[in-house]
Design a protein around this motif. Structure first.
Motif, PDB file in Angstrom:
ATOM      1  N   TYR A  49       0.821  -1.202   0.000  1.00 12.99           N
ATOM      2  CA  TYR A  49       0.000   0.000   0.000  1.00 12.99           C
ATOM      3  C   TYR A  49       0.857   1.255   0.000  1.00 12.99           C
ATOM      4  N   ASN A  50       1.982   1.178   0.671  1.00 15.47           N
ATOM      5  CA  ASN A  50       2.931   2.283   0.718  1.00 15.47           C
ATOM      6  C   ASN A  50       4.328   1.726   0.454  1.00 15.47           C
ATOM      7  N   VAL A  51       5.153   2.528  -0.173  1.00 14.62           N
ATOM      8  CA  VAL A  51       6.508   2.061  -0.459  1.00 14.62           C
ATOM      9  C   VAL A  51       7.465   2.331   0.692  1.00 14.62           C
ATOM     10  N   ASN A  52       7.020   3.092   1.676  1.00 15.61           N
ATOM     11  CA  ASN A  52       7.865   3.325   2.837  1.00 15.61           C
ATOM     12  C   ASN A  52       6.990   3.365   4.084  1.00 15.61           C
ATOM     13  N   GLU A  53       7.615   3.393   5.217  1.00 18.26           N
ATOM     14  CA  GLU A  53       6.892   3.375   6.493  1.00 18.26           C
ATOM     15  C   GLU A  53       6.583   4.770   7.019  1.00 18.26           C
ATOM     16  N   MET A  54       6.790   5.768   6.208  1.00 20.02           N
ATOM     17  CA  MET A  54       6.578   7.145   6.645  1.00 20.02           C
ATOM     18  C   MET A  54       5.100   7.406   6.910  1.00 20.02           C
ATOM     19  N   LYS A  55       4.823   8.073   7.993  1.00 24.98           N
ATOM     20  CA  LYS A  55       3.448   8.416   8.333  1.00 24.98           C
ATOM     21  C   LYS A  55       3.255   9.916   8.148  1.00 24.98           C
ATOM     22  N   ASN A  56       2.029  10.284   7.926  1.00 20.56           N
ATOM     23  CA  ASN A  56       1.704  11.685   7.727  1.00 20.56           C
ATOM     24  C   ASN A  56       1.465  12.330   9.092  1.00 20.56           C
ATOM     25  N   ASP A  57       2.554  12.704   9.746  1.00 12.87           N
ATOM     26  CA  ASP A  57       2.443  13.333  11.056  1.00 12.87           C
ATOM     27  C   ASP A  57       2.124  14.809  10.882  1.00 12.87           C
ATOM     28  N   LEU A  58       0.951  15.167  11.299  1.00 12.85           N
ATOM     29  CA  LEU A  58       0.534  16.566  11.194  1.00 12.85           C
ATOM     30  C   LEU A  58       0.810  17.268  12.514  1.00 12.85           C
ATOM     31  N   ARG A  59       1.006  18.550  12.430  1.00 18.85           N
ATOM     32  CA  ARG A  59       1.245  19.300  13.656  1.00 18.85           C
ATOM     33  C   ARG A  59      -0.056  19.397  14.450  1.00 18.85           C
ATOM     34  N   LYS A  60       0.083  19.637  15.699  1.00 19.53           N
ATOM     35  CA  LYS A  60      -1.072  19.795  16.566  1.00 19.53           C
ATOM     36  C   LYS A  60      -1.824  21.062  16.164  1.00 19.53           C
ATOM     37  N   GLU A  61      -3.116  20.946  16.161  1.00 23.37           N
ATOM     38  CA  GLU A  61      -3.929  22.105  15.821  1.00 23.37           C
ATOM     39  C   GLU A  61      -3.990  23.028  17.032  1.00 23.37           C
ATOM     40  N   SER A  62      -3.775  24.290  16.778  1.00 20.30           N
ATOM     41  CA  SER A  62      -3.843  25.248  17.876  1.00 20.30           C
ATOM     42  C   SER A  62      -4.697  26.439  17.455  1.00 20.30           C
ATOM     43  N   VAL A  63      -5.378  26.990  18.397  1.00 21.58           N
ATOM     44  CA  VAL A  63      -6.272  28.113  18.135  1.00 21.58           C
ATOM     45  C   VAL A  63      -5.669  29.350  18.788  1.00 21.58           C
ATOM     46  N   TRP A  64      -5.671  30.448  18.064  1.00 26.92           N
ATOM     47  CA  TRP A  64      -5.199  31.701  18.623  1.00 26.92           C
ATOM     48  C   TRP A  64      -6.102  32.812  18.133  1.00 26.92           C
ATOM     49  N   LYS A  65      -5.972  33.928  18.777  1.00 28.85           N
ATOM     50  CA  LYS A  65      -6.814  35.062  18.462  1.00 28.85           C
ATOM     51  C   LYS A  65      -6.392  35.657  17.120  1.00 28.85           C
ATOM     52  N   SER A  66      -7.378  35.945  16.282  1.00 24.96           N
ATOM     53  CA  SER A  66      -7.070  36.523  14.977  1.00 24.96           C
ATOM     54  C   SER A  66      -7.083  38.046  15.057  1.00 24.96           C
ATOM     55  N   LEU A  67      -6.617  38.664  13.994  1.00 27.00           N
ATOM     56  CA  LEU A  67      -6.604  40.124  13.939  1.00 27.00           C
ATOM     57  C   LEU A  67      -8.024  40.658  13.815  1.00 27.00           C
ATOM     58  N   PRO A  68      -8.249  41.861  14.312  1.00 26.95           N
ATOM     59  CA  PRO A  68      -9.570  42.472  14.132  1.00 26.95           C
ATOM     60  C   PRO A  68      -9.829  42.743  12.651  1.00 26.95           C
ATOM     61  N   ARG A  69     -11.087  42.638  12.250  1.00 27.18           N
ATOM     62  CA  ARG A  69     -11.463  42.809  10.854  1.00 27.18           C
ATOM     63  C   ARG A  69     -11.004  44.154  10.303  1.00 27.18           C
ATOM     64  N   GLU A  70     -11.139  45.199  11.068  1.00 29.41           N
ATOM     65  CA  GLU A  70     -10.757  46.533  10.602  1.00 29.41           C
ATOM     66  C   GLU A  70      -9.264  46.605  10.281  1.00 29.41           C
ATOM     67  N   GLU A  71      -8.454  45.968  11.115  1.00 32.24           N
ATOM     68  CA  GLU A  71      -7.013  45.991  10.893  1.00 32.24           C
ATOM     69  C   GLU A  71      -6.640  45.216   9.618  1.00 32.24           C
ATOM     70  N   VAL A  72      -7.318  44.122   9.375  1.00 37.81           N
ATOM     71  CA  VAL A  72      -7.046  43.331   8.175  1.00 37.81           C
ATOM     72  C   VAL A  72      -7.499  44.094   6.938  1.00 37.81           C
ATOM     73  N   LEU A  73      -8.670  44.699   6.981  1.00 36.60           N
ATOM     74  CA  LEU A  73      -9.225  45.365   5.814  1.00 36.60           C
ATOM     75  C   LEU A  73      -8.531  46.681   5.480  1.00 36.60           C
ATOM     76  N   LYS A  74      -7.747  47.204   6.388  1.00 41.81           N
ATOM     77  CA  LYS A  74      -7.037  48.438   6.065  1.00 41.81           C
ATOM     78  C   LYS A  74      -5.924  48.199   5.042  1.00 41.81           C
ATOM     79  N   ASN A  75      -5.558  46.930   4.814  1.00 44.60           N
ATOM     80  CA  ASN A  75      -4.512  46.595   3.852  1.00 44.60           C
ATOM     81  C   ASN A  75      -5.037  46.320   2.452  1.00 44.60           C
ATOM     82  N   THR A  76      -6.329  46.447   2.230  1.00 44.47           N
ATOM     83  CA  THR A  76      -6.892  46.196   0.913  1.00 44.47           C
ATOM     84  C   THR A  76      -7.250  47.502   0.223  1.00 44.47           C
ATOM     85  N   SER A  77      -7.263  47.460  -1.097  1.00 50.99           N
ATOM     86  CA  SER A  77      -7.640  48.671  -1.826  1.00 50.99           C
ATOM     87  C   SER A  77      -9.152  48.830  -1.882  1.00 50.99           C
TER      88      SER A  77
END
Length: 94
Positions: free
Chosen positions: A52-80
């Motif tokens: 099924y696989n040619v090697n023993e490598m596993k798909n190790d994903l990083r741990k999911e972490s949640v953090w606070k995102s930027l405020p919408r106004e701060e993000v939208l100030k970078n758009t035209s």
């Protein structure tokens, strides 16, 4: 065995305009390829374990972490352009 008529049919399906030389070349190449497939089909694989696989490598994903995102106004100030509180992008598909 693939003949010239089948090559022309496949070329028509693929919307290819093949010359006579190209048609003959594809006929030879595809028949050579099918010959190789026939040789492979003759190999006895009853005692071979399924791989099924040619090697023993596993798909190790990083741990999911949640953090606070930027405020919408701060993000939208970078758009035209902004619309309804989101980025306004050009319509690409009708």
């Amino acid at each position: 065995m693939i003949d010239k008529r089948e090559i022309e049919y496949l070329a028509d399906l693929c919307k290819l305009n093949l010359t006579e030389e190209e048609t003959i070349g594809f006929e030879k190449d595809l028949n050579d390829l099918l010959g190789e497939v026939e040789v492979i089909k003759e190999i006895d694989t009853k005692e071979v374990e399924i791989t099924y696989n040619v090697n023993e490598m596993k798909n190790d994903l990083r741990k999911e972490s949640v953090w606070k995102s930027l405020p919408r106004e701060e993000v939208l100030k970078n758009t035209s352009e902004e619309q309804y509180g989101y980025f306004k992008i050009l319509k690409v598909v009708d």
